[in-house]
Each structure stands twice: as C-alpha cells, then as structure tokens.
Design a protein around this motif. Structure first.
Motif, PDB file in Angstrom:
ATOM      1  N   ILE A 136       0.824  -1.207   0.000  1.00  8.75           N
ATOM      2  CA  ILE A 136       0.000   0.000   0.000  1.00  8.75           C
ATOM      3  C   ILE A 136       0.860   1.259   0.000  1.00  8.75           C
ATOM      4  O   ILE A 136       0.476   2.276  -0.578  1.00  8.75           O
ATOM      5  CB  ILE A 136      -0.985  -0.029   1.195  1.00  8.75           C
ATOM      6  CG1 ILE A 136      -2.043   1.071   1.052  1.00  8.75           C
ATOM      7  CG2 ILE A 136      -0.246   0.103   2.529  1.00  8.75           C
ATOM      8  CD1 ILE A 136      -3.160   0.969   2.079  1.00  8.75           C
ATOM      9  N   TRP A 137       2.030   1.201   0.622  1.00  9.27           N
ATOM     10  CA  TRP A 137       2.860   2.398   0.747  1.00  9.27           C
ATOM     11  C   TRP A 137       3.714   2.652  -0.505  1.00  9.27           C
ATOM     12  O   TRP A 137       4.253   3.739  -0.670  1.00  9.27           O
ATOM     13  CB  TRP A 137       3.766   2.318   1.971  1.00  9.27           C
ATOM     14  CG  TRP A 137       4.783   1.214   1.900  1.00  9.27           C
ATOM     15  CD1 TRP A 137       5.975   1.225   1.239  1.00  9.27           C
ATOM     16  CD2 TRP A 137       4.683  -0.076   2.510  1.00  9.27           C
ATOM     17  NE1 TRP A 137       6.624   0.024   1.393  1.00  9.27           N
ATOM     18  CE2 TRP A 137       5.854  -0.791   2.180  1.00  9.27           C
ATOM     19  CE3 TRP A 137       3.730  -0.689   3.322  1.00  9.27           C
ATOM     20  CZ2 TRP A 137       6.075  -2.098   2.613  1.00  9.27           C
ATOM     21  CZ3 TRP A 137       3.960  -1.984   3.759  1.00  9.27           C
ATOM     22  CH2 TRP A 137       5.119  -2.671   3.410  1.00  9.27           C
TER      23      TRP A 137
ATOM     24  N   GLU B 287      -0.968  -5.566  -1.718  1.00 12.20           N
ATOM     25  CA  GLU B 287      -1.714  -4.528  -2.409  1.00 12.20           C
ATOM     26  C   GLU B 287      -2.321  -5.037  -3.714  1.00 12.20           C
ATOM     27  O   GLU B 287      -3.405  -4.615  -4.107  1.00 12.20           O
ATOM     28  CB  GLU B 287      -0.814  -3.319  -2.673  1.00 12.20           C
ATOM     29  CG  GLU B 287      -1.431  -2.221  -3.509  1.00 12.20           C
ATOM     30  CD  GLU B 287      -2.638  -1.549  -2.862  1.00 12.20           C
ATOM     31  OE1 GLU B 287      -3.361  -0.829  -3.578  1.00 12.20           O
ATOM     32  OE2 GLU B 287      -2.870  -1.749  -1.653  1.00 12.20           O
TER      33      GLU B 287
ATOM     34  N   LYS C 242      -7.793   3.081   7.267  1.00 11.45           N
ATOM     35  CA  LYS C 242      -7.489   2.929   5.847  1.00 11.45           C
ATOM     36  C   LYS C 242      -8.218   1.696   5.316  1.00 11.45           C
ATOM     37  O   LYS C 242      -8.356   0.700   6.031  1.00 11.45           O
ATOM     38  CB  LYS C 242      -5.983   2.796   5.622  1.00 11.45           C
ATOM     39  CG  LYS C 242      -5.204   4.038   6.034  1.00 11.45           C
ATOM     40  CD  LYS C 242      -3.717   3.812   5.980  1.00 11.45           C
ATOM     41  CE  LYS C 242      -2.956   5.088   6.346  1.00 11.45           C
ATOM     42  NZ  LYS C 242      -3.284   5.569   7.704  1.00 11.45           N
ATOM     43  N   ARG C 243      -8.656   1.768   4.092  1.00  9.29           N
ATOM     44  CA  ARG C 243      -9.323   0.609   3.488  1.00  9.29           C
ATOM     45  C   ARG C 243      -8.300  -0.216   2.724  1.00  9.29           C
ATOM     46  O   ARG C 243      -8.006   0.028   1.559  1.00  9.29           O
ATOM     47  CB  ARG C 243     -10.439   1.047   2.541  1.00  9.29           C
ATOM     48  CG  ARG C 243     -11.279  -0.145   2.059  1.00  9.29           C
ATOM     49  CD  ARG C 243     -12.243   0.243   0.962  1.00  9.29           C
ATOM     50  NE  ARG C 243     -11.630   0.296  -0.358  1.00  9.29           N
ATOM     51  CZ  ARG C 243     -11.412  -0.769  -1.135  1.00  9.29           C
ATOM     52  NH1 ARG C 243     -11.726  -1.986  -0.706  1.00  9.29           N
ATOM     53  NH2 ARG C 243     -10.866  -0.625  -2.328  1.00  9.29           N
TER      54      ARG C 243
ATOM     55  N   PHE D 180     -13.849   6.749   1.460  1.00  6.49           N
ATOM     56  CA  PHE D 180     -12.400   6.581   1.463  1.00  6.49           C
ATOM     57  C   PHE D 180     -11.773   7.314   0.284  1.00  6.49           C
ATOM     58  O   PHE D 180     -12.356   7.401  -0.800  1.00  6.49           O
ATOM     59  CB  PHE D 180     -12.034   5.098   1.374  1.00  6.49           C
ATOM     60  CG  PHE D 180     -12.421   4.282   2.572  1.00  6.49           C
ATOM     61  CD1 PHE D 180     -11.575   4.185   3.669  1.00  6.49           C
ATOM     62  CD2 PHE D 180     -13.631   3.607   2.604  1.00  6.49           C
ATOM     63  CE1 PHE D 180     -11.923   3.425   4.774  1.00  6.49           C
ATOM     64  CE2 PHE D 180     -13.988   2.837   3.706  1.00  6.49           C
ATOM     65  CZ  PHE D 180     -13.131   2.751   4.793  1.00  6.49           C
ATOM     66  N   ASP D 181     -10.583   7.823   0.499  1.00  7.69           N
ATOM     67  CA  ASP D 181      -9.801   8.388  -0.593  1.00  7.69           C
ATOM     68  C   ASP D 181      -9.560   7.268  -1.620  1.00  7.69           C
ATOM     69  O   ASP D 181      -9.109   6.178  -1.258  1.00  7.69           O
ATOM     70  CB  ASP D 181      -8.461   8.901  -0.037  1.00  7.69           C
ATOM     71  CG  ASP D 181      -7.654   9.679  -1.052  1.00  7.69           C
ATOM     72  OD1 ASP D 181      -7.812   9.447  -2.266  1.00  7.69           O
ATOM     73  OD2 ASP D 181      -6.842  10.520  -0.633  1.00  7.69           O
TER      74      ASP D 181
ATOM     75  N   PRO E 164      -4.062   5.552  -2.903  1.00  2.00           N
ATOM     76  CA  PRO E 164      -3.333   5.009  -1.758  1.00  2.00           C
ATOM     77  C   PRO E 164      -2.885   6.120  -0.827  1.00  2.00           C
ATOM     78  O   PRO E 164      -2.516   7.203  -1.307  1.00  2.00           O
ATOM     79  CB  PRO E 164      -2.123   4.314  -2.412  1.00  2.00           C
ATOM     80  CG  PRO E 164      -2.549   4.059  -3.822  1.00  2.00           C
ATOM     81  CD  PRO E 164      -3.455   5.188  -4.187  1.00  2.00           C
ATOM     82  N   PRO E 165      -2.922   5.903   0.499  1.00  4.29           N
ATOM     83  CA  PRO E 165      -3.251   4.653   1.187  1.00  4.29           C
ATOM     84  C   PRO E 165      -4.724   4.499   1.541  1.00  4.29           C
ATOM     85  O   PRO E 165      -5.036   3.836   2.537  1.00  4.29           O
ATOM     86  CB  PRO E 165      -2.381   4.728   2.448  1.00  4.29           C
ATOM     87  CG  PRO E 165      -2.346   6.192   2.768  1.00  4.29           C
ATOM     88  CD  PRO E 165      -2.346   6.900   1.444  1.00  4.29           C
ATOM     89  N   TYR E 166      -5.645   5.074   0.773  1.00  5.82           N
ATOM     90  CA  TYR E 166      -7.082   4.851   0.913  1.00  5.82           C
ATOM     91  C   TYR E 166      -7.608   5.245   2.293  1.00  5.82           C
ATOM     92  O   TYR E 166      -8.378   4.528   2.926  1.00  5.82           O
ATOM     93  CB  TYR E 166      -7.435   3.387   0.609  1.00  5.82           C
ATOM     94  CG  TYR E 166      -6.705   2.826  -0.584  1.00  5.82           C
ATOM     95  CD1 TYR E 166      -6.922   3.336  -1.859  1.00  5.82           C
ATOM     96  CD2 TYR E 166      -5.781   1.785  -0.446  1.00  5.82           C
ATOM     97  CE1 TYR E 166      -6.239   2.837  -2.962  1.00  5.82           C
ATOM     98  CE2 TYR E 166      -5.098   1.276  -1.540  1.00  5.82           C
ATOM     99  CZ  TYR E 166      -5.334   1.811  -2.803  1.00  5.82           C
ATOM    100  OH  TYR E 166      -4.657   1.316  -3.887  1.00  5.82           O
ATOM    101  N   THR E 167      -7.188   6.396   2.752  1.00  2.00           N
ATOM    102  CA  THR E 167      -7.553   6.880   4.085  1.00  2.00           C
ATOM    103  C   THR E 167      -9.024   7.288   4.128  1.00  2.00           C
ATOM    104  O   THR E 167      -9.563   7.824   3.157  1.00  2.00           O
ATOM    105  CB  THR E 167      -6.669   8.090   4.453  1.00  2.00           C
ATOM    106  OG1 THR E 167      -5.294   7.704   4.331  1.00  2.00           O
ATOM    107  CG2 THR E 167      -6.932   8.560   5.877  1.00  2.00           C
TER     108      THR E 167
END
Length: 500
Positions: free
Chosen positions: A65-66, A93, A348-349, A366-367, A370-373
């Motif tokens: 994810i990062w 991911e 985070k998702r 969710f955003d 990434p990181p889908y916060t």
C-alpha cells in the motif's frame, strides 16, 4: 543474473522479509537470482536504469500500500523501455481487486497471496516452458515446514544498519475487519527450534535488533516463553552487549508465566506494540474485534508499572459507528494508562478487507488513492476528520517523539483529547503545516501555547528546557548516575522515553 527481485521500501533501514523468502525458496534458480531494494522518493528513471543494468529476463516486484503509486511508475516505464523483460507482481496490495489496478495491467503476471513457492515455479515455466497461460495465479500456501527460512540472506550490512524483520508464525485467528489478517483461517507456527537456531545465527553475526512481525506474539504462551527466554539468555550471558526485541502483543492475554519473563528484561531491551484500536464495545462488535477491555487496560497498567518494556499502543479513528466523543473517551482512557507512545491511526481501506461491507450503512468515504484513508463517515464529517488527521501528526511530533516528555502532561491536563485538539487547531492556524516544522520552532510554539493557557514565560521555558537536559544530540537517554549515554541497542526514538 536472470531473475531480479525488487521492491521500494519506505526507508533504507527497512529490509524486505518477503523478498528474502522468495530468494530463499528459489531452488535451482537461486544461483541466477538477485535481490535489489530501493527507497521511496528515488527517481523513477534511476530505478529503472539500475534494474536493467544486469539485463534480467524476469523482475519480480513486491507491491504494498505504501509503494504502489511509485511502483506503478517504475513498472510502466520498464515495460516501455524494455518490453521483453517479464514483470511478475506480488504482495498484499495487488493480491485483491487486481482488475482495476494500473500496475497489474502493465505487468505480465501476478501472484496473489503467498508467493514463497509459486514464484519459483512460475519463473521456471517462463524460462523453460510450458509458457504460463493465465496472467493471474493464486499462490500456493505451502506448509511452513517446507519453506526454507530466509535469515541467512540478511547481509552483514543489513545486520549493521537495518531493521531485521523475523516471524515465528504467520496468520491470525482473529477477524478484525480493518486488517488483511481477517482473511486468514488461523495462525500457523514455524518449528520453534529451527526458528530459534536461525535467531542464534543472526545474533552470532552481530544482530542486536529483532522486530517480530507476528500478528500476536502471545497467542501461544509456551512458544512465547521460549522466545523470550532466548533473549533473556543473551542478556544474562553478557549484560554489556544487550539485544532489543519488538513484539505485537494481544492486550487481554497476559498470564502470570509471561509476566514473569517480561519483568526480567532491563530498560531499553523490550518493546510491545499493543493494538487497542477502540475501547467502544459496540464498535468492536461491528468490526468483529474480540477484546476484553478491562483485562486489556489492567494489563497495560501492569506493564507500565511493573515492567521496563516500552509500550506502543494503537488507536484507530474513523471506524464505523464511532464518533469523536466516543473516540475521545477511548483516547483519554488510554492516556490514563500511560503507554510510552499512542499511535493515533486514521482508518485505511486495505484492499480485500471486510471493512467495506459497512460503507453504505455508516457512510464510509475513502480516498480512492493510496493509502485509501477514510475521508468521512456518518459520524465524523470531512472537516472534522481533517482535524483528526492533523491531531495525529502533531501528536506524533510532540508526544510520541519523546522530545517533550515533561511538557506533554501540562499540555494534556485533565482532558487530554480536548486539550490536545485545541493545541492542534491553534498550531495549524499558526503554521499552516503539519510537516517540516523545525524542532526549535516547535518548542517555541509549545511555549507560546502554554503561556496562552496561563503559564508564565519563565516557567514554560524551564519546563521545555528540562526535556533537553536529560538527552544528548542523538536522543539517547542518559543514566541518572553518570549523565553519560546509556549503552543500548534501543532505537533512538524509544530511547528518548527511557527514565534510567
């Protein structure tokens, strides 16, 4: 070199355990396989140039994810300038929802789930036939006893300069819906004697920091005791050459036998990461998290009062069903238990996690990047969530850093969440920034805030000065007896919390 294993780590000090497992289990192909790690923020063209330097036929890329955004740029450029190089992806991911991911579209093959033995088999087929037909292959979960352990692949440079990640088990029996381990059926242990033999070899080579990635180190108490005794034996054999061990600890499972081992560790040698996530029973039930809150609180209090372990406790903001008032109650309760650090996380998702099933009912937004916060819920609107994001960042800079140990209690007072939120809002209004605030400037701002709350200038500055008096430039704690830096393998940030 025919096969290259690569990834982008968040920092140079991180070393990829997953890639080393792949290399260890390459079988006859191991002699023509190499490992190459990069760091986030590196220039894409330079990464691609270095990857192609030895003309590999296959590049296996670990995607997380990062690093997925930068990894996508690297893979896309690789396929543009060297289309004949076969790109194989793997990692958490890309193991879920692959169809919508640009990096998967750009690559040649994808292994989902466990890649330890499947990657080598896929490479054999690519090189020698029959050519694989399907682009996506489900990784085979081999019995752990059949896997070759990767620890000999940590180099001398890794041992000297990087965090060594190790695991005595894989998987998790719990079903917390925000975690990818919710998809595991259970936890699987490695043979403890073989594992400890590898740790013995690492220690003999000079390793002194060991970070366990097991989801819950204390699931099996007998195994946990053996591991702790291994480190205690090292500490007792030479107290002047200590080790540092990091474990994730289930907070409500701490029997007397484990306590008996924990109390034997001296300061600066043991850290526990303790997942609380939420103290709200209704929220815990919604996300399938089983936790005895009273036992968890009692155990954290015991660890803080009776042991020398460094405690890093986790809370998550934005969980379904939790509003700010509920989170604040949990935060204040955790502050009262006095862990050395509280990791204030924002939900985070993670791709594939069951948390998404609550999206409609609880308005989880969710955003998409990434990181889908989490951006908002039906209990916390977007603007408030942004305030929480800033709170988390400032909390890390001020409280978790260990640089303001004497000052933080004055900032928090009797209502820690409310008081620090007020400080956070004020600090953002003053600076307009959450990053790159120089330490001297931050200390000056903390002093201004304390004065605005009624503390006079002299008292505020003396309080802040007391936080610097006990530390040297590296941040290591000094002993009370001599004022000299303590000789410990403890990471700098954790060392700042030591009161020797």
């Amino acid at each position: 070199m025919t096969i290259l294993l690569a990834t982008l780590n968040a920092r140079y000090t991180h070393a990829s355990l997953g890639l080393r497992y792949l290399l260890a289990n390459m079988g006859p192909l191991q002699r023509q396989t190499r490992l190459q790690e990069f760091v986030l923020g590196s220039k894409t063209t330079e990464i691609v140039e270095r990857l192609l330097l030895n003309r590999p036929k296959i590049i296996g890329f670990g995607v997380y994810i990062w690093n997925v955004e930068e990894a996508t740029k690297v893979v896309t450029m690789l396929k543009r300038v060297a289309p004949d190089v076969v790109i194989v992806l793997g990692g958490p991911e890309v193991s879920h929802e692959p169809a919508e991911q640009a990096i998967v579209q750009a690559a040649d093959y994808l292994i989902t789930g466990w890649g330890d033995v499947t990657f080598a088999k896929l490479c054999e087929e690519i090189l020698n036939g029959p050519q694989p037909i399907m682009k996506i292959r489900a990784g085979v979960q081999a019995p752990l006893a059949q896997l070759k352990l990767p620890y000999s692949l940590y180099t001398d440079e890794d041992i000297a300069h990087r965090t060594l990640y190790v695991e005595a088990s894989r998987g998790c029996p719990f079903k917390c819906e925000f975690c990818l381990s919710a998809l595991d059926k259970t936890a699987w242990p490695f043979a403890i004697d073989s594992f400890l033999a590898e740790m013995e070899t690492l220690h003999a080579r000079g390793a002194r920091q060991f970070k366990f990635v097991d989801r819950s180190f204390n699931l099996n108490i007998k195994t946990g005791l053996k591991i702790m005794q291994f480190f205690l034996d090292k500490l007792e054999s030479d107290p002047h050459d200590p080790v540092y061990a990091h474990f994730e600890l289930g907070p409500d499972r701490l029997p007397d036998a484990l306590k008996g081992s924990i109390v034997k560790f001296p300061p600066g040698t043991l850290q526990f990461e303790i997942g609380i996530q939420s103290f709200n029973p209704e929220v815990q039930a919604l996300v399938s998290r089983k936790q005895d809150n009273q036992k968890a609180a009692d155990n954290i209090r015991w660890l803080r009062e009776q042991s020398h372990a460094h405690l890093h406790a986790d809370l998550i903001a934005g969980l379904p069903g939790e509003d700010v008032a509920s989170f604040a109650l949990g935060f204040d309760r955790l502050v009262g238990l006095k862990p050395h650090e509280i990791q204030f996380g924002i939900l985070k998702r993670l791709r594939g996690t069951p948390i998404i099933r609550h999206a409609a009912r609880f308005g989880l937004l969710f955003d998409p990047n990434p990181p889908y916060t989490i951006l908002a819920t039906n209990r916390i609107d977007f603007m408030t969530m942004q305030r929480l994001v800033r709170f988390a960042r400032y909390w890390d800079l001020v409280a978790n850093s260990g640089r303001f140990s004497n000052t933080v209690p004055c900032l928090l007072g009797d209502t820690p969440f409310d008081n620090f939120m007020s400080f956070s809002d004020w600090l953002y209004a003053k600076t307009g920034a959450t990053h790159r605030i120089a330490l001297d400037r931050l200390a000056g701002l903390v002093s201004q805030w304390l004065q605005s709350r009624g503390m006079d200038l002299t008292e505020a500055n003396l309080l802040l000065a007391s936080d610097y008096a006990g530390r040297n430039d590296s941040g290591n704690a000094k002993t009370k007896a001599t004022g000299q830096p303590a000789i410990l393998p403890t990471p700098i940030r954790q060392a700042r919390h030591l009161a020797l």
